[in-house]
Write a protein that holds these residues in place. Sequence first.
Motif, PDB file in Angstrom:
ATOM      1  N   PRO A  23      11.510  -0.804   0.789  1.00  0.00           N
ATOM      2  CA  PRO A  23      10.610  -1.243   1.587  1.00  0.00           C
ATOM      3  C   PRO A  23       9.262  -0.952   1.133  1.00  0.00           C
ATOM      4  O   PRO A  23       8.126  -1.543   1.617  1.00  0.00           O
ATOM      5  CB  PRO A  23      10.973  -0.990   3.153  1.00  0.00           C
ATOM      6  CG  PRO A  23      12.414  -0.760   2.787  1.00  0.00           C
ATOM      7  CD  PRO A  23      12.696  -0.128   1.399  1.00  0.00           C
ATOM      8  N   PHE A  24       9.130   0.281   0.457  1.00  0.00           N
ATOM      9  CA  PHE A  24       7.749   0.925   0.491  1.00  0.00           C
ATOM     10  C   PHE A  24       6.929  -0.016  -0.595  1.00  0.00           C
ATOM     11  O   PHE A  24       5.640  -0.322  -0.142  1.00  0.00           O
ATOM     12  CB  PHE A  24       7.946   2.162  -0.067  1.00  0.00           C
ATOM     13  CG  PHE A  24       8.398   3.166   0.943  1.00  0.00           C
ATOM     14  CD1 PHE A  24       7.847   3.437   2.377  1.00  0.00           C
ATOM     15  CD2 PHE A  24       9.480   3.730   0.953  1.00  0.00           C
ATOM     16  CE1 PHE A  24       8.218   3.948   3.562  1.00  0.00           C
ATOM     17  CE2 PHE A  24      10.243   4.405   1.788  1.00  0.00           C
ATOM     18  CZ  PHE A  24       9.609   4.651   3.238  1.00  0.00           C
ATOM     19  N   PRO A  25       7.396  -0.404  -1.822  1.00  0.00           N
ATOM     20  CA  PRO A  25       6.563  -1.100  -2.620  1.00  0.00           C
ATOM     21  C   PRO A  25       6.364  -2.666  -1.913  1.00  0.00           C
ATOM     22  O   PRO A  25       5.337  -3.215  -2.123  1.00  0.00           O
ATOM     23  CB  PRO A  25       7.164  -1.221  -3.868  1.00  0.00           C
ATOM     24  CG  PRO A  25       8.503  -0.791  -3.721  1.00  0.00           C
ATOM     25  CD  PRO A  25       8.617  -0.110  -2.470  1.00  0.00           C
ATOM     26  N   LEU A  26       7.172  -3.087  -1.252  1.00  0.00           N
ATOM     27  CA  LEU A  26       7.157  -4.522  -0.637  1.00  0.00           C
ATOM     28  C   LEU A  26       6.024  -4.302   0.726  1.00  0.00           C
ATOM     29  O   LEU A  26       5.422  -5.190   0.766  1.00  0.00           O
ATOM     30  CB  LEU A  26       8.298  -4.911   0.109  1.00  0.00           C
ATOM     31  CG  LEU A  26       9.485  -5.213  -0.963  1.00  0.00           C
ATOM     32  CD1 LEU A  26      10.682  -5.424   0.074  1.00  0.00           C
ATOM     33  CD2 LEU A  26       9.021  -6.312  -1.667  1.00  0.00           C
ATOM     34  N   LEU A  27       6.032  -2.984   1.162  1.00  0.00           N
ATOM     35  CA  LEU A  27       4.768  -2.841   2.269  1.00  0.00           C
ATOM     36  C   LEU A  27       3.528  -2.898   1.382  1.00  0.00           C
ATOM     37  O   LEU A  27       2.671  -3.463   1.946  1.00  0.00           O
ATOM     38  CB  LEU A  27       5.118  -1.418   2.832  1.00  0.00           C
ATOM     39  CG  LEU A  27       4.040  -1.118   4.127  1.00  0.00           C
ATOM     40  CD1 LEU A  27       4.283  -2.175   5.119  1.00  0.00           C
ATOM     41  CD2 LEU A  27       4.116   0.230   4.215  1.00  0.00           C
ATOM     42  N   TYR A  28       3.238  -2.469   0.392  1.00  0.00           N
ATOM     43  CA  TYR A  28       1.858  -2.366  -0.095  1.00  0.00           C
ATOM     44  C   TYR A  28       1.804  -3.984  -0.789  1.00  0.00           C
ATOM     45  O   TYR A  28       0.731  -4.295  -1.184  1.00  0.00           O
ATOM     46  CB  TYR A  28       1.871  -1.788  -1.276  1.00  0.00           C
ATOM     47  CG  TYR A  28       1.573  -0.170  -0.786  1.00  0.00           C
ATOM     48  CD1 TYR A  28       0.296   0.262  -0.497  1.00  0.00           C
ATOM     49  CD2 TYR A  28       2.652   0.736  -0.840  1.00  0.00           C
ATOM     50  CE1 TYR A  28       0.164   1.678  -0.197  1.00  0.00           C
ATOM     51  CE2 TYR A  28       2.659   2.047  -0.192  1.00  0.00           C
ATOM     52  CZ  TYR A  28       1.468   2.372   0.356  1.00  0.00           C
ATOM     53  OH  TYR A  28       1.045   3.816   0.724  1.00  0.00           O
ATOM     54  N   MET A  29       3.002  -4.669  -1.327  1.00  0.00           N
ATOM     55  CA  MET A  29       2.692  -5.877  -1.890  1.00  0.00           C
ATOM     56  C   MET A  29       2.422  -7.112  -0.856  1.00  0.00           C
ATOM     57  O   MET A  29       1.652  -7.996  -1.023  1.00  0.00           O
ATOM     58  CB  MET A  29       3.991  -6.362  -2.466  1.00  0.00           C
ATOM     59  CG  MET A  29       3.801  -7.556  -3.379  1.00  0.00           C
ATOM     60  SD  MET A  29       5.572  -8.489  -3.805  1.00  0.00           S
ATOM     61  CE  MET A  29       6.363  -7.220  -4.430  1.00  0.00           C
ATOM     62  N   ALA A  30       2.746  -6.981   0.498  1.00  0.00           N
ATOM     63  CA  ALA A  30       2.653  -7.826   1.556  1.00  0.00           C
ATOM     64  C   ALA A  30       1.324  -8.415   1.644  1.00  0.00           C
ATOM     65  O   ALA A  30       1.015  -9.460   1.703  1.00  0.00           O
ATOM     66  CB  ALA A  30       3.186  -7.511   2.955  1.00  0.00           C
TER      67      ALA A  30
END
Length: 115
Positions: free
Chosen positions: A96-103
């Motif tokens: 979830p962490f890279p996805l959080l920055y990608m969102a």
Amino acid sequence: MSTTATVVTIVAAVMSGFSGGSIFLRAKFVVEPLAEYGVPRSWWNRLGAAKAAGAAGLLVGLFVPVIGLMAAIGLILYFTGAVIAVVRARSYGHVPFPLLYMAPVVGALALGFPA
């Protein structure tokens, strides 16, 4: 560009810039997982520079849309690579962490940067 697109773009730039700066400052919460994933230490500065350049590109994109478009695409590719690295390291709880920055980058791309 709408107010919403501008705000989302600024949030995306701040988050990406923070993430890049965290690598440069060797923040424990960033570099320990990088080491765990097997990312060579020699890559860390380049990864931080890529995120910082993407953040700067998003901000420039508020005035020169094609730069913002390219920066957003680059950051999306970067964070997609980060997800792949996390999955390859079998650290599924960290996905979830890279996805959080990608969102917000995806949001900025979807809302603005007409080329």
